[in-house]
Design a protein around this motif. Structure first.
Motif, mmCIF file in Angstrom:
data_model
loop_
_atom_site.group_PDB
_atom_site.id
_atom_site.type_symbol
_atom_site.label_atom_id
_atom_site.label_comp_id
_atom_site.label_asym_id
_atom_site.label_seq_id
_atom_site.Cartn_x
_atom_site.Cartn_y
_atom_site.Cartn_z
ATOM 1 N N LEU A 6 0.875 -1.170 0.000
ATOM 2 C CA LEU A 6 0.000 0.000 0.000
ATOM 3 C C LEU A 6 0.916 1.225 0.000
ATOM 4 O O LEU A 6 1.722 1.408 0.917
ATOM 5 N N PHE A 7 0.776 2.032 -1.043
ATOM 6 C CA PHE A 7 1.761 3.068 -1.343
ATOM 7 C C PHE A 7 1.078 4.429 -1.364
ATOM 8 O O PHE A 7 -0.123 4.528 -1.642
ATOM 9 N N GLY A 8 1.855 5.473 -1.108
ATOM 10 C CA GLY A 8 1.295 6.819 -1.220
ATOM 11 C C GLY A 8 1.993 7.745 -0.245
ATOM 12 O O GLY A 8 2.690 7.297 0.682
ATOM 13 N N PRO A 9 1.799 9.057 -0.418
ATOM 14 C CA PRO A 9 2.502 10.056 0.393
ATOM 15 C C PRO A 9 2.033 10.048 1.846
ATOM 16 O O PRO A 9 0.970 9.502 2.161
ATOM 17 N N PRO A 10 2.808 10.691 2.738
ATOM 18 C CA PRO A 10 2.392 10.766 4.135
ATOM 19 C C PRO A 10 1.034 11.451 4.242
ATOM 20 O O PRO A 10 0.816 12.494 3.613
ATOM 21 N N GLY A 11 0.139 10.851 5.005
ATOM 22 C CA GLY A 11 -1.187 11.450 5.186
ATOM 23 C C GLY A 11 -2.211 10.986 4.167
ATOM 24 O O GLY A 11 -3.360 11.436 4.185
ATOM 25 N N CYS A 12 -1.838 10.048 3.294
ATOM 26 C CA CYS A 12 -2.783 9.626 2.233
ATOM 27 C C CYS A 12 -3.808 8.619 2.747
ATOM 28 O O CYS A 12 -4.770 8.317 2.046
ATOM 29 N N GLU A 119 -4.269 18.821 0.469
ATOM 30 C CA GLU A 119 -5.083 17.934 1.306
ATOM 31 C C GLU A 119 -4.188 17.150 2.291
ATOM 32 O O GLU A 119 -4.541 16.964 3.446
ATOM 33 N N LEU A 120 -3.009 16.736 1.837
ATOM 34 C CA LEU A 120 -2.085 16.015 2.729
ATOM 35 C C LEU A 120 -1.684 16.894 3.902
ATOM 36 O O LEU A 120 -1.683 16.455 5.056
ATOM 37 N N ARG A 121 -1.351 18.153 3.593
ATOM 38 C CA ARG A 121 -0.916 19.074 4.647
ATOM 39 C C ARG A 121 -2.034 19.260 5.676
ATOM 40 O O ARG A 121 -1.810 19.242 6.881
#
Ligand code: AMP
Length: 191
Positions: A6-12, A119-121
């Motif tokens: 499961l992949f994706g930026p921090p907070g995804c 949205e991540l921030r």
């Protein structure tokens, strides 16, 4: 054995969605971030990992790969594993392939949760109140984690695209909406 990255930026939403997938498909959930945070805080390894994590930098590959392997080895009878936050570099992706091959396995698929940066921030700032994580609280550290993701981690998707194992998932929406999308994409992998 299933091996789902499961992949994706921090907070995804990787942690939240991993917990849901773990329960639905009876999998083991391995988050390298959780493993680092769970080490005895007095140990040299924990102090070293924290020195990177608190700045939003990646822990060096050799340490992270060893930690991941020893964690996987704890579950020899697992139906499958969800890898959350690993691999984060091309070297880690290659090491995971070699490691799984040595056990007669392979990565089944990589699912990337796509969420745009603003949205991540917002999500990470909100999470800081509950998580107590220093790396969630400081806007400069949050930005560094996003930058590290874009430069060092994002290219890892290409590794799995080449192998025909990559799927992109819209990570915007309610937790349930996103998990439904993941279930749909996992159906053919798990069947
Ligand atoms: P996470 O809980 O996934 O956000 O990870 C928190 C921190 O742990 C990261 O910012 C890194 O410092 C470290 N970390 C977790 N997983 C890895 C990894 N696969 N490679 C290098 N560092 C990692």
């Amino acid at each position: 054995m299933l091996n789902i990255v499961l992949f994706g930026p921090p907070g995804c939403g990787k942690g939240t969605q991993s917990a849901i997938l773990k329960d639905k498909y009876d999998l083991v959930h391995i988050s390298t971030g959780d493993v680092f945070r769970g080490l005895d805080p007095e140990s040299e390894l924990a102090k070293l990992a924290k020195s990177y994590a608190d700045k939003g930098n990646l822990v060096p590959d050799d340490i992270t790969i060893k930690i991941l392997q020893s964690e996987v080895k704890k579950y020899p009878n697992a139906r499958g594993v969800i890898y959350d936050g690993f691999p984060r570099t091309s070297a880690q992706a290659e090491a995971l392939d070699v490691f799984l091959k040595s056990k007669g396995g392979a990565v089944s698929c990589m699912l990337e949760l796509e969420v745009e940066e603003n949205e991540l921030r917002t999500r990470l700032k909100g999470r800081a109140m509950d998580s107590g994580r220093p790396d969630d609280a400081d806007p400069a550290v949050i930005q560094n984690r996003i930058d590290v993701y874009n430069t060092q981690t994002s290219p890892v998707a290409g590794f799995y695209k080449t192998q025909g194992k990559y799927k992109s998932i819209n990570g915007i929406g309610s937790i349930k909406e996103v998990s439904e999308r993941l279930f749909q994409n996992l159906e053919e992998v798990i069947a």
